[in-house]
Write an enzyme that holds these catalytic residues in place. Structure first.
Site, PDB file in Angstrom:
ATOM      1  N   LYS A  10       0.843  -1.210   0.000  1.00 36.23           N
ATOM      2  CA  LYS A  10       0.000   0.000   0.000  1.00 36.23           C
ATOM      3  C   LYS A  10       0.865   1.241   0.000  1.00 36.23           C
ATOM      4  O   LYS A  10       2.007   1.236   0.458  1.00 36.23           O
ATOM      5  CB  LYS A  10      -0.956   0.029   1.192  1.00 36.23           C
ATOM      6  CG  LYS A  10      -0.299   0.054   2.593  1.00 36.23           C
ATOM      7  CD  LYS A  10       0.071   1.438   3.099  1.00 36.23           C
ATOM      8  CE  LYS A  10       0.906   1.384   4.375  1.00 36.23           C
ATOM      9  NZ  LYS A  10       1.648   2.589   4.682  1.00 36.23           N
ATOM     10  N   ASP A 137      -2.606  -2.007   9.257  1.00 30.80           N
ATOM     11  CA  ASP A 137      -2.716  -1.899   7.795  1.00 30.80           C
ATOM     12  C   ASP A 137      -3.243  -3.173   7.134  1.00 30.80           C
ATOM     13  O   ASP A 137      -3.377  -3.231   5.913  1.00 30.80           O
ATOM     14  CB  ASP A 137      -1.329  -1.634   7.175  1.00 30.80           C
ATOM     15  CG  ASP A 137      -0.744  -0.315   7.616  1.00 30.80           C
ATOM     16  OD1 ASP A 137      -1.523   0.627   7.848  1.00 30.80           O
ATOM     17  OD2 ASP A 137       0.492  -0.227   7.712  1.00 30.80           O
TER      18      ASP A 137
HETATM   19  O1  C5P Z   1      -0.411  -1.834  13.894  1.00 33.59           O
HETATM   20  P1  C5P Z   1       1.015  -2.008  13.496  1.00 33.59           P
HETATM   21  O2  C5P Z   1       1.645  -3.197  14.133  1.00 33.59           O
HETATM   22  O3  C5P Z   1       1.221  -1.956  12.029  1.00 33.59           O
HETATM   23  O4  C5P Z   1       1.768  -0.723  14.071  1.00 33.59           O
HETATM   24  C1  C5P Z   1       3.156  -0.686  14.254  1.00 33.59           C
HETATM   25  C2  C5P Z   1       3.521   0.447  15.191  1.00 33.59           C
HETATM   26  O5  C5P Z   1       3.315   1.705  14.525  1.00 33.59           O
HETATM   27  C3  C5P Z   1       2.686   0.537  16.452  1.00 33.59           C
HETATM   28  O6  C5P Z   1       3.230  -0.268  17.470  1.00 33.59           O
HETATM   29  C4  C5P Z   1       2.787   2.025  16.800  1.00 33.59           C
HETATM   30  O7  C5P Z   1       4.009   2.319  17.433  1.00 33.59           O
HETATM   31  C5  C5P Z   1       2.816   2.686  15.435  1.00 33.59           C
HETATM   32  N1  C5P Z   1       1.478   3.118  14.994  1.00 33.59           N
HETATM   33  C6  C5P Z   1       0.885   4.205  15.606  1.00 33.59           C
HETATM   34  N2  C5P Z   1      -0.367   4.591  15.215  1.00 33.59           N
HETATM   35  C7  C5P Z   1      -1.009   3.944  14.234  1.00 33.59           C
HETATM   36  C8  C5P Z   1      -0.418   2.844  13.582  1.00 33.59           C
HETATM   37  C9  C5P Z   1       0.838   2.449  13.986  1.00 33.59           C
HETATM   38  O8  C5P Z   1       1.463   4.825  16.501  1.00 33.59           O
HETATM   39  N3  C5P Z   1      -2.215   4.360  13.870  1.00 33.59           N
END
Ligand code: C5P
Length: 305
Positions: A10, A137
């Site tokens: 993406k 995502d």
């Molecule tokens: O959800 P995912 O594992 O992809 O997110 C990775 C990291 O990115 C999270 O642990 C967080 O630190 C950061 N993040 C965030 N806010 C979001 C998405 C991700 O702070 N909306």
């Protein structure tokens, strides 16, 4: 039985980042677009009690974990748990999406594994809900196309988009940690170096540009709140963006949390032209061309033993 599924990388056409939430995430308003750059995940059944074996193949396989921290492993296990069976699988991931790049490659692997595991185990539940449990995502990689993401990015609804867009994808040799980039943005905001978001809404001009199908119009509407943070950690990325603009791109920006940068171009011929020029300048470790929007996670093949 062996089931293979694919899922797309993406990019974010709009990435508006709100404040830090109590759960450690940030509220987002984002417009995602799926690239036809896809990973493939194959799940092959193994004998009972053998557990999971995971390997990664392909150009971007280095650094991909093979243990339970791999999102594809977690996704397959989650579906098996829902069905109530033990998860004995050989998982093969063909990585075409650069790793730790801001293109949600790990999320694509999870989305593909969810679809493949649902087929393998005959799971008929809501995969979008399982995707949201695994990461921000993954729901979008499952859906594909063009979509509005809210909450921490996991709540996705399709957005109307006409025609196709061509992107030049410029990879960096070193990855950037997503949490680190978000933390940097918080720090820059605390210091007053970067403004708080004015409004947390989808940009109407962006949605109109997508409806028009005009790459020229879309080029004026691309935004990424994480870009100043990614540039603060990796200042060399500015050279990549500048090179793409000098080489005739309509727009160029950091992809998500970076370090990949993406350039919007007019059409396929223009993509070849800009990609060739950027490749000659030694600013990016790898230059790819991609068409968007692409389909979400889908079954590629089913082999019955
Ligand atoms: O959800 P995912 O594992 O992809 O997110 C990775 C990291 O990115 C999270 O642990 C967080 O630190 C950061 N993040 C965030 N806010 C979001 C998405 C991700 O702070 N909306």
């Amino acid at each position: 039985m062996k089931v293979t599924a694919s899922a797309p990388a993406k990019i974010n056409l709009q990435l508006s980042v709100g404040g830090l939430r109590a759960d450690g995430y940030h509220d987002l308003v984002t417009v995602y677009q799926a690239l036809d750059l896809k990973d493939e995940v194959s799940l092959t059944e193994r004998a009972d009690g053998m557990g999971i074996q995971c390997i990664s193949l392909g150009e971007f396989n280095s650094g991909v974990p093979s243990d339970d921290t791999n999102l594809a492993v977690r996704a397959a296990r989650l579906v098996a748990d829902q069905v109530g069976v033990s998860c004995d699988l050989s998982i093969e991931i063909t990585k075409r999406i650069p790793v730790a790049a801001g293109l949600a490659g790990g999320s694509a692997d999870a989305a593909a594994a969810l679809v493949a595991a649902a087929e393998l185990y005959g799971y008929g539940g809501n995969l979008q809900l399982l995707a949201a449990q695994l990461g921000s995502d993954i729901g979008f990689s499952f859906l594909g196309g063009t979509a509005l993401g809210t909450s921490r990015g996991e709540v996705v609804v399709p957005v109307m988009s006409r025609g196709e867009y061509w992107w030049v994808i410029m990879s960096a040799s070193n990855g950037l940690s997503t949490p680190r980039v978000y933390q940097k943005l918080d720090q820059l905001r605390d210091e007053g170096a970067v403004k708080e978001p004015m409004q947390m809404q989808p940009k109407q001009e962006l949605l109109q540009a997508l409806l028009s199908g005009s790459a020229n119009q879309l080029a004026t509407q691309l935004t990424n709140d994480l870009q100043p943070a990614a540039l603060a950690i990796a200042p060399k990325l500015q050279r990549v963006i500048d090179a793409a603009m000098d080489d005739g791109a309509l727009a160029a920006l950091v992809a998500g949390s970076g370090p990949t940068c993406v350039a919007l171009v007019k059409d396929y011929e223009h993509a070849l032209d800009v990609a060739a020029r950027i490749s000659g300048q030694n600013v990016a470790s790898r230059v790819l061309i991609s068409r968007a929007p692409a389909s979400g996670a889908e079954i590629v093949s089913i082999e019955r033993g």
